[in-house]
Motif scaffolding. Structure first.
Motif, PDB file in Angstrom:
ATOM      1  N   THR A 220     -27.595 -14.052  -6.678  1.00 45.31           N
ATOM      2  CA  THR A 220     -27.749 -12.858  -7.506  1.00 45.31           C
ATOM      3  C   THR A 220     -27.570 -13.241  -8.965  1.00 45.31           C
ATOM      4  N   LEU A 221     -27.809 -12.262  -9.839  1.00 42.91           N
ATOM      5  CA  LEU A 221     -27.541 -12.447 -11.262  1.00 42.91           C
ATOM      6  C   LEU A 221     -26.120 -12.969 -11.424  1.00 42.91           C
ATOM      7  N   GLU A 222     -25.948 -14.111 -12.103  1.00 43.65           N
ATOM      8  CA  GLU A 222     -24.610 -14.694 -12.143  1.00 43.65           C
ATOM      9  C   GLU A 222     -24.422 -15.580 -13.363  1.00 43.65           C
ATOM     10  N   ASN A 223     -23.175 -15.870 -13.676  1.00 41.36           N
ATOM     11  CA  ASN A 223     -22.817 -16.863 -14.680  1.00 41.36           C
ATOM     12  C   ASN A 223     -21.457 -17.434 -14.330  1.00 41.36           C
ATOM     13  N   ALA A 224     -20.842 -18.140 -15.256  1.00 42.72           N
ATOM     14  CA  ALA A 224     -19.581 -18.821 -14.963  1.00 42.72           C
ATOM     15  C   ALA A 224     -18.442 -17.849 -14.670  1.00 42.72           C
ATOM     16  N   TRP A 225     -18.579 -16.561 -15.037  1.00 40.27           N
ATOM     17  CA  TRP A 225     -17.522 -15.587 -14.781  1.00 40.27           C
ATOM     18  C   TRP A 225     -17.610 -15.006 -13.378  1.00 40.27           C
ATOM     19  N   GLY A 226     -18.700 -15.247 -12.667  1.00 33.91           N
ATOM     20  CA  GLY A 226     -18.868 -14.609 -11.370  1.00 33.91           C
ATOM     21  C   GLY A 226     -19.192 -13.138 -11.535  1.00 33.91           C
ATOM     22  N   VAL A 227     -20.263 -12.834 -12.261  1.00 35.84           N
ATOM     23  CA  VAL A 227     -20.599 -11.456 -12.609  1.00 35.84           C
ATOM     24  C   VAL A 227     -20.798 -10.587 -11.377  1.00 35.84           C
ATOM     25  N   GLU A 228     -21.306 -11.174 -10.281  1.00 37.95           N
ATOM     26  CA  GLU A 228     -21.614 -10.362  -9.112  1.00 37.95           C
ATOM     27  C   GLU A 228     -20.360  -9.688  -8.551  1.00 37.95           C
ATOM     28  N   VAL A 229     -19.166 -10.189  -8.883  1.00 41.39           N
ATOM     29  CA  VAL A 229     -17.926  -9.595  -8.389  1.00 41.39           C
ATOM     30  C   VAL A 229     -17.708  -8.219  -9.013  1.00 41.39           C
ATOM     31  N   TRP A 230     -18.155  -8.012 -10.230  1.00 38.55           N
ATOM     32  CA  TRP A 230     -17.869  -6.783 -10.957  1.00 38.55           C
ATOM     33  C   TRP A 230     -19.009  -5.796 -10.751  1.00 38.55           C
ATOM     34  N   ALA A 231     -18.986  -5.110  -9.638  1.00 34.42           N
ATOM     35  CA  ALA A 231     -20.058  -4.184  -9.292  1.00 34.42           C
ATOM     36  C   ALA A 231     -19.851  -2.801  -9.880  1.00 34.42           C
TER      37      ALA A 231
END
Length: 396
Positions: A220-231
């Motif tokens: 999924t859309l992602e970066n080093a912060w783990g964006v997919e966690v913040w839904a």
């Protein structure tokens, strides 16, 4: 007449006793005000309780936070000073000393805060900096205590990824800030960050373990912060909005790639399966605009964002090697010092005399993409794509 006076007097006495009894025994009578306080950390730094003092010994069972308690960037910490008491003559009064920690968890500032409660004056708090970090401010509003960062633009690009992630997640998925992502450069074809597809396979037997694996690797859309966690909406939404401002058309925010491989795990080795997928890589700046406080805008420059590309990239598009979904199997020796009380089994001597190499990469074969000629609008689809559920706006 006398008996009537006596009955009236006895009635008044009984009524008074009942009133006293109700006042004394009523649950929560001494807690007209909830004994709660909140500390709001509106900075990108960690706060830690260094000292605690209870100034009213009668309140010996307070469940208030104690030294060592951590308040992460952008978080709120609750202080509950409740304790059942029959007397309402006074209330709890506690003092705290806090350290402000930098990116190496070293103190570069400190402040104290006092919280107290009483039936006549309600609840209140006060305090001040003992070592003030540059530009930071403290604000006391009865039960709410705020520590704010300095006014203006604050660049936090050099903070660790973990601390950035804590701050961005806590601020952007709440009403504490408005978060924006703006593109600063052209997107580029890239391989996503490599990650494990399976839990490590540990071989504690005397025989080789053979594995043939096939599964979907959903990205999924992602970066080093783990964006997919913040839904919740703040972070992922700001990235998508920022990308849409620069590009138009169709782009993929989530896709699955079918991966398959096979490998052998020798005795006393563990096997891992790693995967990368093709992605568009965007580079931009991230801004966190505080909703309250002195007026602070935190910026993180050079933030990269990957969106999966189900069709891969050809050599013409990358001006180099084509980018397709790929995986690799790795086997590595199990370190005996990490096994605790577990022991390797006694195996034939040849296993000790000629162990397998420490690390072995096994590259699976993958089909080359069809070559495209200049002017082709879209790269050809590969058989690796099995799912493309989420589509957004882009010019892929």
């Amino acid at each position: 007449m006398i008996s009537m006076v006596r009955r009236l007097a006895l009635g008044l006495l009984a009524s008074s006793l009942l009133t006293v009894l109700l006042v004394v025994s009523a649950p929560g009578a001494a807690q007209a005000f909830p004994r709660l306080f909140w500390l709001h950390n509106v900075t990108p730094y960690t706060l830690q309780i260094a000292k605690f003092q209870n100034n009213v010994p009668e309140y010996s069972h307070l469940e208030a936070p104690r030294p060592g308690t951590i308040l992460e960037p952008g978080q709120m910490l609750e202080f509950r000073l409740d304790e059942m008491r029959l007397s309402a003559s006074d209330g709890p009064h506690v003092d705290y000393h806090f350290d402000v920690l930098d990116d190496n968890d070293a103190s570069f500032g400190s402040f104290w805060a006092s919280m107290f409660w009483g039936p006549s004056y309600g609840r209140s708090s006060r305090g001040e900096f003992t070592a003030r970090p540059s530009g930071m401010t403290l604000e006391f509003a009865d039960q709410d205590i705020y520590i704010y960062d300095k006014k203006g633009e604050v660049d936090i690009s050099k903070l660790s990824v973990d601390r950035q992630a804590d701050f961005v997640g806590n601020m952007c998925d709440s009403d504490r800030a408005t978060c924006l992502y703006s593109e600063t450069g052209a997107r580029k074809p890239a391989s996503s960050e490599e990650r494990d597809l399976i839990a490590p396979v540990e071989n504690f037997t005397c025989a080789e373990i053979k594995k043939d694996l096939k599964m979907d690797d959903k990205r999924t859309l992602e970066n080093a912060w783990g964006v997919e966690v913040w839904a919740k909406g703040g972070v992922k939404g700001s990235f998508e909005a920022g990308i849409k401002l620069k590009y138009s058309g169709k782009y993929v925010t989530s896709s699955s790639f079918e991966q398959s491989t096979g490998f052998e795990v020798p005795p006393r080795y563990r096997g891992r399966w790693l995967s990368t997928v093709p992605a568009w890589r965007y580079t931009g700046d991230y801004s966190i605009v505080a909703s309250d406080g002195p007026g602070t805008v935190w910026t993180i420059k050079g933030v990269t964002v990957d969106t999966p590309h189900p069709d891969g990239f050809t050599a013409q598009q990358t001006r180099g090697a084509p980018i397709l979904p790929s995986s690799r199997a790795v086997v590595e020796k199990i370190d005996p010092t990490t096994m605790g009380s577990r022991k390797f089994p006694d195996c034939p001597s040849h296993l000790d005399a000629a162990p397998a190499p420490d690390t072995v990469d096994i590259e699976p074969e993958s089909a080359e993409p069809d070559q495209v000629t200049p002017g082709d609008a879209e790269p050809p689809a590969t058989t690796a794509t099995t799912e493309q559920p989420d589509v957004g706006e882009d010019d892929t």
